[in-house]
Design a protein around this motif. Structure first.
Motif, PDB file in Angstrom:
ATOM      1  N   MET B  74       0.834  -1.208   0.000  1.00 59.77           N
ATOM      2  CA  MET B  74       0.000   0.000   0.000  1.00 59.77           C
ATOM      3  C   MET B  74       0.870   1.260   0.000  1.00 59.77           C
ATOM      4  SD  MET B  74      -3.042  -1.258   2.534  1.00 59.77           S
ATOM      5  CE  MET B  74      -3.812   0.334   2.760  1.00 59.77           C
ATOM      6  N   LEU B  75       1.953   1.199   0.767  1.00 55.39           N
ATOM      7  CA  LEU B  75       2.875   2.325   0.805  1.00 55.39           C
ATOM      8  C   LEU B  75       3.533   2.522  -0.570  1.00 55.39           C
ATOM      9  CD1 LEU B  75       3.842   4.375   2.874  1.00 55.39           C
ATOM     10  CD2 LEU B  75       5.683   2.818   3.510  1.00 55.39           C
ATOM     11  N   ALA B  76       3.839   1.415  -1.245  1.00 58.79           N
ATOM     12  CA  ALA B  76       4.440   1.508  -2.586  1.00 58.79           C
ATOM     13  C   ALA B  76       3.479   2.194  -3.562  1.00 58.79           C
ATOM     14  CB  ALA B  76       4.828   0.119  -3.087  1.00 58.79           C
ATOM     15  N   VAL B  77       2.192   1.836  -3.472  1.00 57.75           N
ATOM     16  CA  VAL B  77       1.186   2.459  -4.346  1.00 57.75           C
ATOM     17  C   VAL B  77       1.101   3.964  -4.056  1.00 57.75           C
ATOM     18  CG1 VAL B  77      -1.298   2.582  -4.877  1.00 57.75           C
ATOM     19  CG2 VAL B  77      -0.182   0.345  -4.661  1.00 57.75           C
ATOM     20  N   ALA B  78       1.033   4.310  -2.769  1.00 58.71           N
ATOM     21  CA  ALA B  78       0.905   5.723  -2.390  1.00 58.71           C
ATOM     22  C   ALA B  78       2.147   6.515  -2.803  1.00 58.71           C
ATOM     23  CB  ALA B  78       0.670   5.832  -0.884  1.00 58.71           C
ATOM     24  N   ARG B  79       3.309   5.899  -2.682  1.00 54.65           N
ATOM     25  CA  ARG B  79       4.559   6.577  -3.046  1.00 54.65           C
ATOM     26  C   ARG B  79       4.640   6.869  -4.548  1.00 54.65           C
ATOM     27  NH1 ARG B  79       9.001   6.536   0.526  1.00 54.65           N
ATOM     28  NH2 ARG B  79      10.218   7.506  -1.126  1.00 54.65           N
ATOM     29  N   ARG B  80       4.014   6.005  -5.347  1.00 55.76           N
ATOM     30  CA  ARG B  80       4.029   6.256  -6.790  1.00 55.76           C
ATOM     31  C   ARG B  80       3.153   7.452  -7.155  1.00 55.76           C
ATOM     32  NH1 ARG B  80       4.659   0.374  -7.558  1.00 55.76           N
ATOM     33  NH2 ARG B  80       2.438   0.015  -7.376  1.00 55.76           N
ATOM     34  N   ILE B  81       2.097   7.657  -6.388  1.00 57.54           N
ATOM     35  CA  ILE B  81       1.197   8.774  -6.696  1.00 57.54           C
ATOM     36  C   ILE B  81       1.701  10.072  -6.067  1.00 57.54           C
ATOM     37  CG2 ILE B  81      -1.177   9.648  -6.365  1.00 57.54           C
ATOM     38  CD1 ILE B  81      -2.088   6.688  -6.570  1.00 57.54           C
ATOM     39  N   LEU B  82       2.246   9.954  -4.856  1.00 57.93           N
ATOM     40  CA  LEU B  82       2.720  11.131  -4.121  1.00 57.93           C
ATOM     41  C   LEU B  82       4.234  11.090  -4.022  1.00 57.93           C
ATOM     42  CD1 LEU B  82       0.072  10.644  -1.337  1.00 57.93           C
ATOM     43  CD2 LEU B  82       0.051  12.536  -2.962  1.00 57.93           C
ATOM     44  N   ARG B  83       4.875  12.162  -4.433  1.00 57.12           N
ATOM     45  CA  ARG B  83       6.336  12.177  -4.352  1.00 57.12           C
ATOM     46  C   ARG B  83       6.809  12.172  -2.904  1.00 57.12           C
ATOM     47  NH1 ARG B  83       8.335  14.741  -9.398  1.00 57.12           N
ATOM     48  NH2 ARG B  83       6.487  15.628 -10.342  1.00 57.12           N
ATOM     49  N   ASP B  84       6.030  12.837  -2.053  1.00 60.09           N
ATOM     50  CA  ASP B  84       6.462  13.072  -0.681  1.00 60.09           C
ATOM     51  C   ASP B  84       6.200  11.841   0.198  1.00 60.09           C
ATOM     52  OD1 ASP B  84       6.943  15.597   1.328  1.00 60.09           O
ATOM     53  OD2 ASP B  84       5.642  14.071   2.217  1.00 60.09           O
ATOM     54  N   ALA B  85       7.251  11.373   0.878  1.00 63.73           N
ATOM     55  CA  ALA B  85       7.139  10.158   1.692  1.00 63.73           C
ATOM     56  C   ALA B  85       6.147  10.344   2.849  1.00 63.73           C
ATOM     57  CB  ALA B  85       8.508   9.776   2.234  1.00 63.73           C
ATOM     58  N   GLY B  86       6.157  11.536   3.453  1.00 68.81           N
ATOM     59  CA  GLY B  86       5.246  11.808   4.558  1.00 68.81           C
ATOM     60  C   GLY B  86       3.791  11.788   4.103  1.00 68.81           C
ATOM     61  N   HIS B  87       3.554  12.368   2.927  1.00 62.18           N
ATOM     62  CA  HIS B  87       2.195  12.361   2.371  1.00 62.18           C
ATOM     63  C   HIS B  87       1.747  10.932   2.076  1.00 62.18           C
ATOM     64  CE1 HIS B  87       2.524  16.784   0.856  1.00 62.18           C
ATOM     65  NE2 HIS B  87       2.209  16.706   2.124  1.00 62.18           N
ATOM     66  N   ALA B  88       2.672  10.126   1.570  1.00 58.25           N
ATOM     67  CA  ALA B  88       2.337   8.733   1.255  1.00 58.25           C
ATOM     68  C   ALA B  88       1.955   7.992   2.529  1.00 58.25           C
ATOM     69  CB  ALA B  88       3.507   8.050   0.559  1.00 58.25           C
ATOM     70  N   GLU B  89       2.675   8.257   3.619  1.00 63.50           N
ATOM     71  CA  GLU B  89       2.337   7.607   4.894  1.00 63.50           C
ATOM     72  C   GLU B  89       0.968   8.064   5.374  1.00 63.50           C
ATOM     73  OE1 GLU B  89       5.421   7.823   7.819  1.00 63.50           O
ATOM     74  OE2 GLU B  89       6.818   6.648   6.578  1.00 63.50           O
ATOM     75  N   ASP B  90       0.679   9.352   5.213  1.00 60.34           N
ATOM     76  CA  ASP B  90      -0.654   9.854   5.591  1.00 60.34           C
ATOM     77  C   ASP B  90      -1.745   9.139   4.792  1.00 60.34           C
ATOM     78  OD1 ASP B  90       0.558  11.598   7.282  1.00 60.34           O
ATOM     79  OD2 ASP B  90       0.314  13.375   6.006  1.00 60.34           O
ATOM     80  N   ALA B  91      -1.473   8.965   3.488  1.00 62.97           N
ATOM     81  CA  ALA B  91      -2.469   8.311   2.623  1.00 62.97           C
ATOM     82  C   ALA B  91      -2.722   6.884   3.103  1.00 62.97           C
ATOM     83  CB  ALA B  91      -1.989   8.309   1.169  1.00 62.97           C
ATOM     84  N   VAL B  92      -1.651   6.197   3.486  1.00 63.06           N
ATOM     85  CA  VAL B  92      -1.800   4.812   3.947  1.00 63.06           C
ATOM     86  C   VAL B  92      -2.582   4.775   5.270  1.00 63.06           C
ATOM     87  CG1 VAL B  92      -0.516   2.810   4.834  1.00 63.06           C
ATOM     88  CG2 VAL B  92       0.199   3.923   2.709  1.00 63.06           C
ATOM     89  N   GLN B  93      -2.276   5.705   6.147  1.00 61.88           N
ATOM     90  CA  GLN B  93      -3.023   5.756   7.423  1.00 61.88           C
ATOM     91  C   GLN B  93      -4.508   6.009   7.175  1.00 61.88           C
ATOM     92  OE1 GLN B  93      -0.468   8.291  10.314  1.00 61.88           O
ATOM     93  NE2 GLN B  93      -1.763   6.932  11.504  1.00 61.88           N
ATOM     94  N   ASN B  94      -4.788   6.979   6.309  1.00 57.90           N
ATOM     95  CA  ASN B  94      -6.198   7.271   5.982  1.00 57.90           C
ATOM     96  C   ASN B  94      -6.858   6.066   5.334  1.00 57.90           C
ATOM     97  OD1 ASN B  94      -5.617   9.791   6.891  1.00 57.90           O
ATOM     98  ND2 ASN B  94      -5.535  10.768   4.881  1.00 57.90           N
ATOM     99  N   ALA B  95      -6.095   5.381   4.481  1.00 59.64           N
ATOM    100  CA  ALA B  95      -6.645   4.223   3.785  1.00 59.64           C
ATOM    101  C   ALA B  95      -7.009   3.133   4.791  1.00 59.64           C
ATOM    102  CB  ALA B  95      -5.644   3.685   2.760  1.00 59.64           C
ATOM    103  N   PHE B  96      -6.137   2.890   5.750  1.00 64.53           N
ATOM    104  CA  PHE B  96      -6.460   1.860   6.754  1.00 64.53           C
ATOM    105  C   PHE B  96      -7.699   2.263   7.561  1.00 64.53           C
ATOM    106  CE2 PHE B  96      -2.260  -0.265   6.196  1.00 64.53           C
ATOM    107  CZ  PHE B  96      -2.740  -1.568   6.129  1.00 64.53           C
ATOM    108  N   ALA B  97      -7.800   3.550   7.884  1.00 65.86           N
ATOM    109  CA  ALA B  97      -8.981   4.003   8.618  1.00 65.86           C
ATOM    110  C   ALA B  97     -10.246   3.713   7.794  1.00 65.86           C
ATOM    111  CB  ALA B  97      -8.863   5.488   8.927  1.00 65.86           C
TER     112      ALA B  97
END
Lengths: 101, 239
Positions: B74-97
């Motif tokens: 999931m982090l790999a998918v988010a990282r491909r869409i978002l350049r920023d690593a912190g944003h990708a982590e936020d996306a993964v957290q939101n996704a799990f929620a």
């Protein structure tokens, strides 16, 4: 090939691409996506192929364009299958804390 | 002949890009709730049933295993869409929620991973839209060049490395990922969604609030630009 020969070849191409059922490289460019998505009519497809058969530049360009797509897909999906074993523990903890929250 | 030519030429002019994504795109910001595509034919694997029941009941061990099993891809998918690593982590957290919240309604008609993939893509896109630059960067210098006669200018390909041979080299994946990041965001995201995440043109159009024609034009330009960027690799001049 010398520069002047190149220019002559380009001029010949320029004239040739204006013949019936011929398209220029510029027009060819607009067809590439539809060609790859199989959205061209049989007539359009024939015209596309005809250009491809007479134009070295477009032939090589298309080959590289397709190779680039293939390389992108292969590397980006293999990255996913060959993910490192290490799980981002901080993030796991944050997700689980939010779940309990 | 002119008529034929006109008929043949795609009418991309009417869909020339606006500088940004337009009002539809902004409106789609509002609906970041993941869409569950229940019409997918894949069936959930039967052995996952127990795991799902435990997850729905909030079992801590099941939750932990579930998160650990899925977080990396999931982090790999988010990282491909978002350049920023912190944003990708936020996306993964939101996704799990969203996933935990949606599990009770998840009927298993779509494969679990397909459903989760869509959620993480949607969460990443929500962040992408909030953070994208106001003005699109230009992609023109990476697009193919033509002379006055409409003839392509393309240096002869003396050597050609196949994708297979390039994949043998360990640095290839990192280099390709690096070069994809060089594409302007509004083109890169279309290429990632269509060519890597394998979404349909119509899905990408809906997710980004663009017309399908606009998605196709962007996709072609992104591919053409990436071809240009990958050229040294494919010509065997790099790595």
């Amino acid at each position: 090939m010398t520069a002047s020969k190149k220019t002559i070849k380009r001029r010949i191409h320029g004239v040739m691409f204006k013949l019936p059922l011929m398209i220029t490289c510029n027009e060819f460019e607009d067809f590439i996506l539809a060609y790859l998505e199989d959205e061209l009519s049989s007539r359009e497809r024939a015209i596309f192929k005809m250009h491809l058969s007479v134009c070295r530049e477009c032939r090589e360009y298309l080959k590289a364009y397709e190779a680039s797509m293939e390389l992108t897909k292969a590397t980006m999906t293999s990255e996913e299958t060959a993910l490192p074993e290490s799980v981002p523990e901080d993030l796991v903890a944050a997700v689980l804390a939010a779940r309990k929250g | 002949m002119r008529l034929l030519r006109r008929r043949l030429k795609f009418d991309t002019s009417s869909e020339r890009f606006e500088a940004g994504f337009g009002a539809d795109f902004e409106a789609s910001l509002q609906r970041s709730v993941p869409v569950v595509n229940t019409s997918l034919p894949e069936k959930e694997e039967p052995q996952k049933g127990d795991e799902l029941a435990l997850l729905r009941a909030g079992d801590p061990a099941a939750s932990s295993n579930f998160v650990r099993d899925h977080i990396s891809w999931m982090l790999a998918v988010a990282r491909r869409i978002l350049r920023d690593a912190g944003h990708a982590e936020d996306a993964v957290q939101n996704a799990f929620a969203s996933i935990f919240a949606g599990l009770k309604n998840f009927e298993g008609r779509a494969a679990l991973k397909t459903w989760m993939h869509r959620i993480v893509v949607n969460e990443a896109l929500a962040i992408f839209r909030k953070n994208r630059p106001q003005k699109d960067e230009s992609i023109d210098e990476l697009l193919p060049v033509f002379d006055d006669n409409g003839c392509r200018i393309e240096a002869p390909w003396a050597s050609f490395e196949t994708p297979e041979s390039l994949l043998q080299k360990s640095q290839t994946t990192d280099r390709v990922a690096e070069l994809i990041e060089k594409l302007p965001d509004s083109y890169r995201v279309v290429l990632v969604l269509r060519d890597i995440e394998e979404m349909a043109t119509s899905e990408v159009a809906e997710a980004l609030g663009l017309s399908e024609t606009n998605v196709k034009v962007r996709l072609h330009r992104a591919r053409a630009a990436l071809k240009k960027l990958l050229e040294p690799l494919i010509r065997g001049q790099e790595l």
